[in-house]
Design a protein around this motif. Structure first.
Motif, PDB file in Angstrom:
ATOM      1  N   ARG A  29     -30.938   5.254  45.723  1.00  0.00           N
ATOM      2  CA  ARG A  29     -30.993   6.469  45.026  1.00  0.00           C
ATOM      3  C   ARG A  29     -30.001   6.918  44.915  1.00  0.00           C
ATOM      4  N   TYR A  30     -29.646   7.470  43.464  1.00  0.00           N
ATOM      5  CA  TYR A  30     -28.310   8.571  43.368  1.00  0.00           C
ATOM      6  C   TYR A  30     -28.901   9.746  43.411  1.00  0.00           C
ATOM      7  N   TYR A  73     -24.518   8.388  46.396  1.00  0.00           N
ATOM      8  CA  TYR A  73     -25.785   7.907  46.360  1.00  0.00           C
ATOM      9  C   TYR A  73     -26.386   7.912  47.862  1.00  0.00           C
ATOM     10  N   ARG A 130     -26.698   9.387  53.332  1.00  0.00           N
ATOM     11  CA  ARG A 130     -26.038   9.749  51.979  1.00  0.00           C
ATOM     12  C   ARG A 130     -24.603   9.802  52.231  1.00  0.00           C
ATOM     13  N   THR A 149     -22.549   0.620  41.258  1.00  0.00           N
ATOM     14  CA  THR A 149     -22.922   1.720  42.310  1.00  0.00           C
ATOM     15  C   THR A 149     -22.006   2.926  41.930  1.00  0.00           C
TER      16      THR A 149
END
Length: 126
Positions: A102-103, A32, A52, A28
């Motif tokens: 998701r990044y 993200y 986020r 990770t």
């Protein structure tokens, strides 16, 4: 690779509460977004909530209109875990709930997320 594992689903009566957890492991990065989506039988997958974590460790969150005021998404940075607290549950909340990662910034479409958990069933009885 990132692995996501959800837990916390179950059966609850209308008006009740559940808390879902999504633990991320593997590679990770510091910024993200993690989202919760759900899919009911015969329906398309839909966005529920997302959070986020920025590089400055600031959390941003957003919700679908259908769950605003009832669901709360939160994150535990140290555990790489995101929670979805679901209160005042309704029968129409019944679905398989998936977490996704998701990044970058929050997005609202499932295809914009790169990693997915296996899903956890939430059933709300009337």
């Amino acid at each position: 690779q990132v692995q996501l594992v959800e837990s916390g689903g179950g059966v609850v009566q209308a008006g009740g509460s559940l808390r879902l957890s999504c633990a991320a492991s593997g590679r990770t990065v510091s910024s993200y977004s993690m989202g919760w989506f759900r899919q009911a039988p015969g329906k398309e997958r839909e966005f529920v909530a997302a959070i986020r974590r920025s590089t400055e460790n600031i959390y941003y969150a957003d919700y679908a209109d259908s769950v605003k005021g009832r669901f709360t998404i939160s994150g535990n940075n140290a555990k790489n875990t995101v929670y979805l607290q679901m209160n005042s549950l309704k029968p129409e909340d019944t679905a398989v709930y998936y977490c996704a990662l998701r990044y970058g910034s929050i997005r609202y479409q499932g295809y914009e997320y790169d990693y997915w958990g296996q899903g956890t069933q939430v059933t709300v009885s009337s």
